[in-house]
Write a protein that holds these residues in place. Structure first.
Motif, mmCIF file in Angstrom:
data_model
loop_
_atom_site.group_PDB
_atom_site.id
_atom_site.type_symbol
_atom_site.label_atom_id
_atom_site.label_comp_id
_atom_site.label_asym_id
_atom_site.label_seq_id
_atom_site.Cartn_x
_atom_site.Cartn_y
_atom_site.Cartn_z
ATOM 1 N N PRO A 51 33.141 35.729 -50.669
ATOM 2 C CA PRO A 51 34.116 36.563 -51.374
ATOM 3 C C PRO A 51 35.477 36.661 -50.685
ATOM 4 C CG PRO A 51 32.696 37.965 -50.068
ATOM 5 C CD PRO A 51 32.284 36.540 -49.777
ATOM 6 N N GLY A 52 35.749 35.756 -49.735
ATOM 7 C CA GLY A 52 37.021 35.840 -49.032
ATOM 8 C C GLY A 52 37.036 36.897 -47.949
ATOM 9 N N ARG A 53 35.880 37.411 -47.592
ATOM 10 C CA ARG A 53 35.770 38.361 -46.489
ATOM 11 C C ARG A 53 34.433 38.122 -45.792
ATOM 12 N NH1 ARG A 53 36.296 43.795 -46.930
ATOM 13 N NH2 ARG A 53 37.355 44.060 -48.923
ATOM 14 N N PHE A 54 34.375 38.555 -44.511
ATOM 15 C CA PHE A 54 33.175 38.352 -43.702
ATOM 16 C C PHE A 54 32.459 39.668 -43.398
ATOM 17 C CE2 PHE A 54 35.540 34.514 -43.204
ATOM 18 C CZ PHE A 54 34.629 33.514 -42.916
ATOM 19 N N ALA A 55 33.024 40.774 -43.833
ATOM 20 C CA ALA A 55 32.411 42.094 -43.676
ATOM 21 C C ALA A 55 33.042 43.013 -44.711
ATOM 22 C CB ALA A 55 32.631 42.633 -42.263
ATOM 23 N N HIS A 56 32.367 44.138 -44.986
ATOM 24 C CA HIS A 56 32.862 45.044 -46.029
ATOM 25 C C HIS A 56 32.692 46.484 -45.556
ATOM 26 C CE1 HIS A 56 33.746 46.763 -49.896
ATOM 27 N NE2 HIS A 56 33.823 45.578 -50.475
ATOM 28 N N PRO A 57 33.789 47.206 -45.315
ATOM 29 C CA PRO A 57 33.678 48.560 -44.761
ATOM 30 C C PRO A 57 32.973 49.550 -45.679
ATOM 31 C CG PRO A 57 35.958 48.054 -45.362
ATOM 32 C CD PRO A 57 35.196 46.778 -45.463
ATOM 33 N N VAL A 58 33.064 49.378 -46.994
ATOM 34 C CA VAL A 58 32.369 50.307 -47.893
ATOM 35 C C VAL A 58 30.859 50.142 -47.751
ATOM 36 C CG1 VAL A 58 31.979 50.959 -50.298
ATOM 37 C CG2 VAL A 58 34.291 50.413 -49.513
ATOM 38 N N LEU A 59 30.399 48.907 -47.669
ATOM 39 C CA LEU A 59 28.968 48.681 -47.470
ATOM 40 C C LEU A 59 28.520 49.258 -46.131
ATOM 41 C CD1 LEU A 59 28.600 45.004 -48.787
ATOM 42 C CD2 LEU A 59 28.360 47.153 -50.052
ATOM 43 N N LEU A 189 22.393 44.121 -28.950
ATOM 44 C CA LEU A 189 23.078 42.840 -29.063
ATOM 45 C C LEU A 189 22.756 42.252 -30.429
ATOM 46 C CD1 LEU A 189 22.311 41.140 -25.600
ATOM 47 C CD2 LEU A 189 24.156 42.730 -26.189
ATOM 48 N N LEU A 190 23.761 41.765 -31.124
ATOM 49 C CA LEU A 190 23.542 41.098 -32.405
ATOM 50 C C LEU A 190 23.676 39.601 -32.197
ATOM 51 C CD1 LEU A 190 24.766 42.096 -35.917
ATOM 52 C CD2 LEU A 190 25.073 39.747 -35.128
ATOM 53 N N CYS A 191 22.588 38.878 -32.421
ATOM 54 C CA CYS A 191 22.593 37.425 -32.299
ATOM 55 C C CYS A 191 23.245 36.840 -33.548
ATOM 56 C CB CYS A 191 21.161 36.914 -32.136
ATOM 57 S SG CYS A 191 21.046 35.132 -31.967
ATOM 58 N N ASN A 192 24.414 36.263 -33.383
ATOM 59 C CA ASN A 192 25.249 35.830 -34.505
ATOM 60 C C ASN A 192 24.871 34.415 -34.941
ATOM 61 O OD1 ASN A 192 27.276 35.700 -36.390
ATOM 62 N ND2 ASN A 192 28.954 35.658 -34.919
ATOM 63 N N HIS A 193 23.643 34.266 -35.426
ATOM 64 C CA HIS A 193 23.158 32.933 -35.791
ATOM 65 C C HIS A 193 23.731 32.455 -37.124
ATOM 66 C CE1 HIS A 193 20.323 34.515 -38.833
ATOM 67 N NE2 HIS A 193 20.213 35.540 -38.015
ATOM 68 N N ALA A 194 24.297 33.362 -37.919
ATOM 69 C CA ALA A 194 24.935 32.992 -39.194
ATOM 70 C C ALA A 194 26.430 33.258 -39.082
ATOM 71 C CB ALA A 194 24.317 33.779 -40.342
ATOM 72 N N ASP A 195 27.042 32.675 -38.054
ATOM 73 C CA ASP A 195 28.413 33.053 -37.700
ATOM 74 C C ASP A 195 29.460 32.646 -38.722
ATOM 75 O OD1 ASP A 195 28.675 30.299 -37.279
ATOM 76 O OD2 ASP A 195 28.539 30.456 -35.109
ATOM 77 N N HIS A 196 29.117 31.751 -39.651
ATOM 78 C CA HIS A 196 30.116 31.228 -40.582
ATOM 79 C C HIS A 196 30.126 31.954 -41.922
ATOM 80 C CE1 HIS A 196 26.400 29.303 -41.761
ATOM 81 N NE2 HIS A 196 26.938 28.995 -42.917
ATOM 82 N N CYS A 197 29.281 32.974 -42.104
ATOM 83 C CA CYS A 197 29.229 33.609 -43.419
ATOM 84 C C CYS A 197 29.245 35.134 -43.298
ATOM 85 C CB CYS A 197 27.997 33.144 -44.196
ATOM 86 S SG CYS A 197 26.420 33.679 -43.505
ATOM 87 N N PHE A 198 29.304 35.780 -44.437
ATOM 88 C CA PHE A 198 29.275 37.242 -44.514
ATOM 89 C C PHE A 198 27.954 37.763 -43.962
ATOM 90 C CE2 PHE A 198 28.305 41.256 -46.431
ATOM 91 C CZ PHE A 198 29.510 41.888 -46.658
ATOM 92 N N TRP A 199 28.017 38.863 -43.181
ATOM 93 C CA TRP A 199 26.773 39.526 -42.792
ATOM 94 C C TRP A 199 26.989 41.013 -42.560
ATOM 95 C CZ3 TRP A 199 28.007 41.249 -37.961
ATOM 96 C CH2 TRP A 199 28.564 40.398 -37.010
ATOM 97 N N LEU A 200 25.875 41.751 -42.625
ATOM 98 C CA LEU A 200 25.843 43.172 -42.303
ATOM 99 C C LEU A 200 25.526 43.348 -40.821
ATOM 100 C CD1 LEU A 200 23.611 44.402 -45.283
ATOM 101 C CD2 LEU A 200 26.103 44.620 -45.117
#
Length: 586
Positions: A51-59, A189-200
């Motif tokens: 969606p053109g963003r990698f995180a969403h503050p409302v969520l 620690l958050l293991c960023n294994h999906a570093d190229h996409c949106f995540w919570l």
């Protein structure tokens, strides 16, 4: 990039924003379980329809509010490290990363919990890694218990550990639900294994631990994570010995590969080979096979169909796509050179290949794409990347082993020291706070267009009509709580998306003057979401003529939907056993 790309990104953003508004409305009404389920649905869509963003503050905010509703649990500690996984599979790099982490950090107990286990036993390698360290597998209530109950159990479990490591899937809200509102807890620690996409999860990551420099860059610039809360940790490795000549000969004999063959091997999930608009890995490898009759290409992951089947026919069987295999040891032993999957790398598989002594080569014709989707090994210069087909052919003709460079870069002592620095940073910084996170930008940058192409261009995403149905269901859930009865318990099915169990026959609304637009919008959401078979507008006979212009305007203002207007002085008479009463106002 097609001209429509920016509009498509904007459309995806609008969809996620709409579901986020629905989630917030449910949270405002105290319906926190429903709100959390909608967050998970939105994140699952965003991870595969960028969606053109990698995180969403409302969520993030919705999950934090739900987290604050859960019982407090005092932090006791003492049990070592708890690894939190959404699911665990014997095949693939995600779970393998977790158990290798546990083995390398084995001087203290390493335990794990799988919050949404798939059917079947726990992967033996994961359980064995925990047991060897003095840890164990723990369990929390599954999906049937609901998100909040599972998160509460996870919070209680984590309170007895000294460190929490998240290996969660991008759309998993449970870590945020468990930890976002907790100030007295173990470092996370958050293991960023999906570093190229949106995540919570940015709202609970005391330190985001990535395995590529681009992961830290995106965390800072696109997820709003402070620079001091990111770290780069090499992927943990197994102790894989180099293949000796006798083992190579024996492996080829078992596989029926001629001793004189030159074997090229590539490994990765099938989608990692799907290029959106040309540029398939086969396009550059087939000429290599054509120039060398002794060359053979083995591809683990893709099924022998489509382009792979055509390539096999074109080369008289010298291209062999095996599908998913649980063990590739024989193939690694039999190979002469390893070629990274393209356009998405499979970094763990490439590192394994390098450890056996194989030369590794990456095909990276586009520098921006390679930076976003390529492997950490190629980015660190542990093996070469080819920008042109001619360069790739030269590298394959005279490849150089990558084992020594990989072992030096991923040395256990170096890995443990880097991990210790990340843990120290997490302890010193303390639990992350929402106020410390910058607002993540919505953009139409090169990385956004690449991800759009990757997912939408290859079809590796949810179909538009499915996403539209989920979005309509979210709007209906926010406006009409009674439609929750249409869904499975907890709203989410095994796919972690909204799942229907039934639908109403009729959805009936009786709008008063000025309420026509709201009534139509609610019926539209209910019908487009598959929550009712028919939409009915009940009007007093003397209001039908005067209400029609407003109804027609409301219908014209949105997506087309068929409604029945029923003149009646008693709307309640239309509410038979299978009907739903829809309020016309909030």
């Amino acid at each position: 990039m097609p001209e429509a790309a920016a509009g498509t990104l904007a459309g995806h953003a609008a969809t996620i924003d709409g579901i986020a508004r629905a989630a917030r409305a449910c949270a405002d009404a105290g319906r926190l379980e429903t709100a959390s389920a909608l967050v998970q649905s939105a994140a699952g869509i965003a991870a595969l329809r960028h969606p053109g963003r990698f995180a969403h503050p409302v969520l993030d905010d919705v999950l934090a509010r739900a987290s604050a509703s859960l019982p407090d649990v005092p932090w006791i500690g003492g049990r070592g490290v708890l690894h939190v996984l959404s699911n665990a599979l014997e095949v693939g790099g995600h779970t393998r990363l977790a158990w290798r982490w546990m083995e390398l950090d084995g001087d203290r107990p390493q335990s794990f919990v799988v919050t949404r286990p798939v059917p079947g036993p726990t992967p033996p390698s994961l359980a064995a890694a925990a047991a060897r360290s003095g840890g164990r597998e723990w369990r929390v209530p599954g999906a049937q218990a609901g998100l909040l109950a599972t998160a509460s159990a996870l919070r209680e479990l984590a309170a007895s550990f000294d460190l929490v490591v998240l290996h969660a899937q991008p759309n998993d809200p449970l870590p945020s639900l468990a930890f976002a509102a907790v100030t007295d807890r173990a470092p996370v620690l958050l293991c960023n294994h999906a570093d190229h996409c949106f995540w919570l999860g940015r709202d609970v990551a005391d330190v985001v631990v990535g395995h590529r420099e681009v992961a830290a860059t995106l965390a800072r610039t696109r997820r709003g994570v402070p620079a001091g809360r990111t770290a780069t940790l090499p992927l943990p490795l197994d102790d894989v010995p180099a293949t000796d000549p006798d083992a190579r000969t024996a492996a080829r004999a078992r596989l029926g590969i001629p001793a004189a063959a030159r074997v090229l091997l590539t490994v990765g999930s099938a989608y990692k080979f799907e290029a959106p608009a040309g540029g398939h890995l086969l396009d550059v490898l087939l000429p290599v096979l054509a120039a060398d009759p002794a060359a053979v290409l083995l591809a683990v992951g893709p099924a022998p169909e489509g382009r792979w089947a055509a390539a096999a026919a074109q080369t008289a069987g010298r291209v062999l796509a095996t599908g998913v295999l649980p063990d590739v040891a024989d193939l690694l032993a039999a190979a002469d050179v390893y070629v990274e999957s393209y356009p998405c790398s499979s970094g763990t598989a490439a590192l394994e290949a390098a450890q056996t002594g194989l030369p590794v080569v990456a095909w990276a014709p586009d520098a921006a794409q390679a930076a976003l989707l390529g492997s950490a090994g190629a980015a660190a210069g542990l093996w070469p990347s080819a920008r042109t087909a001619a360069e790739l052919a030269r590298l394959l003709a005279a490849p150089a082993p990558a084992r020594d460079a990989v072992l030096a870069h991923h040395a256990p002592a170096r890995w443990r020291a880097t991990l210790a620095d990340a843990v120290t940073a997490a302890r010193e910084a303390g639990p992350v706070r929402a106020a410390q996170l910058a607002d993540p930008p919505v953009a139409d940058a090169p990385e956004d267009r690449l991800l759009l192409d990757l997912h939408v261009g290859t079809g590796h995403c949810h179909a538009p009509e499915v996403v539209a149905r989920w979005a309509a269901q979210a709007a209906a859930l926010a406006a009409v709580p009674a439609v929750e009865r249409c869904f499975v318990p907890g709203l989410l099915g095994p796919t972690t998306h909204l799942e229907l169990a039934r639908c109403f026959t009729d959805a009936v609304v009786a709008p008063g003057p000025g309420e026509e637009a709201t009534a139509v919008d609610r019926l539209r959401a209910i019908l487009r979401g598959g929550l009712a078979q028919r939409g009915v507008v009940a009007l007093p006979p003397d209001r039908v003529e005067t209400a029609f212009p407003a109804l027609e305007a409301a219908l014209a203002a949105g997506e087309e939907v068929d409604l029945d207007v029923v003149p009646t002085a008693d709307p309640g008479s239309l509410l038979h056993a299978g009907a739903l009463a829809v309020p016309a106002t909030a």
